[in-house]
Design an enzyme around this catalytic site. Sequence first.
Site, PDB file in Angstrom:
ATOM      1  N   GLU A 183       0.819  -1.227   0.000  1.00  0.00           N
ATOM      2  CA  GLU A 183       0.000   0.000   0.000  1.00  0.00           C
ATOM      3  C   GLU A 183       0.849   1.272   0.000  1.00  0.00           C
ATOM      4  OE1 GLU A 183      -3.972  -1.573  -0.186  1.00  0.00           O
ATOM      5  OE2 GLU A 183      -2.971   0.268  -0.724  1.00  0.00           O
ATOM      6  N   SER A 202      -2.194   6.053  -6.008  1.00  0.00           N
ATOM      7  CA  SER A 202      -3.576   6.438  -6.369  1.00  0.00           C
ATOM      8  C   SER A 202      -4.010   7.711  -5.651  1.00  0.00           C
ATOM      9  CB  SER A 202      -4.540   5.293  -6.016  1.00  0.00           C
ATOM     10  OG  SER A 202      -4.456   5.008  -4.628  1.00  0.00           O
TER      11      SER A 202
END
Length: 284
Positions: A183, A202
């Site tokens: 992540e 993202s």
Amino acid sequence: MGATSYGASERPPRGDYSRDGKVAADYTCPQNYAAYTPADHDTYRRLYERQTALLPGLACDEFIAALPSLGAKNRIPRFEEINDKLTPATGWEVVAVPGLIPEVPFFTLLANRKFPVTDWIRKPEEFEYIVEPDVFHDLFGHVPLLFNPVFADHMQAYGAGGLKAHRLGACEQLSRLYWYTIEFGLIKQTDGLRAYGAGILSSSGELVHAVKSPEPKRIALDLLRTMRTRYKIDSYQQTYFVINSFQQLFDMTAPDFTPLYAQLRSLAELPADAVLAEDVLVVR
Ligand code: HBI
Ligand code: FE
């Protein structure tokens, strides 16, 4: 704890988990493509456009090289369009899920080279930030690196390791490793630090922060140190862990973690902003 844990929190997740009985026992469901509105496709287009403009000098080379394989830029891609390219490349398959799913189904899908992608997208007013992973976070953040053979093998090994961690009661420790690598991981390239973690790639704000800000600590990845370190789910990370290559990440995490879990039981957890004397600090 009792309550099913969905990712890093216990509150029931967003998303329609009934889908008129179309959610399978493994939590997968058909991608509800017809449900997307023009506004949904436009949200994806705008997120994709903004994020790709930020990538040069901040995203790792492997991510930039693989991103075009994601296909459509101006609408939400059909998952089977991605699989037509992904499955021949590394044997992975993108599967739709209604949102966050419990840990054992999640790890089981990864162990079988199926990446669960939430099929709904954030509302236009959530453009800047969303707590739970939506289709943009999962597709744009996670899927491109599944085209990289070494990273793809690591993700499958992580899933298998997660099932073992569940049996050993060590999911919390292993989820910290997931958080600080898959992540929010950074990688050192010859031309400087770059992001490979999906949560960074993202996010427009955190991509710059993680790679360029002088504030956060950047520490060479160390399994025990990372699995001791708590994380935050709703703010930028205070610490980032750095690898030198995906091969290093794969090799470091290949051995059986059972002895590490035993060692962790006698080591104190650490706050997200901890600094230890033995930390190998990485400069930007
Ligand atoms: N479910 N759909 C989905 N996506 C995730 O990334 C996810 C999840 N459930 C649990 C989870 N991640 C984390 O708790 C992992 O560490 C297991
Ligand atoms: Fe994610």
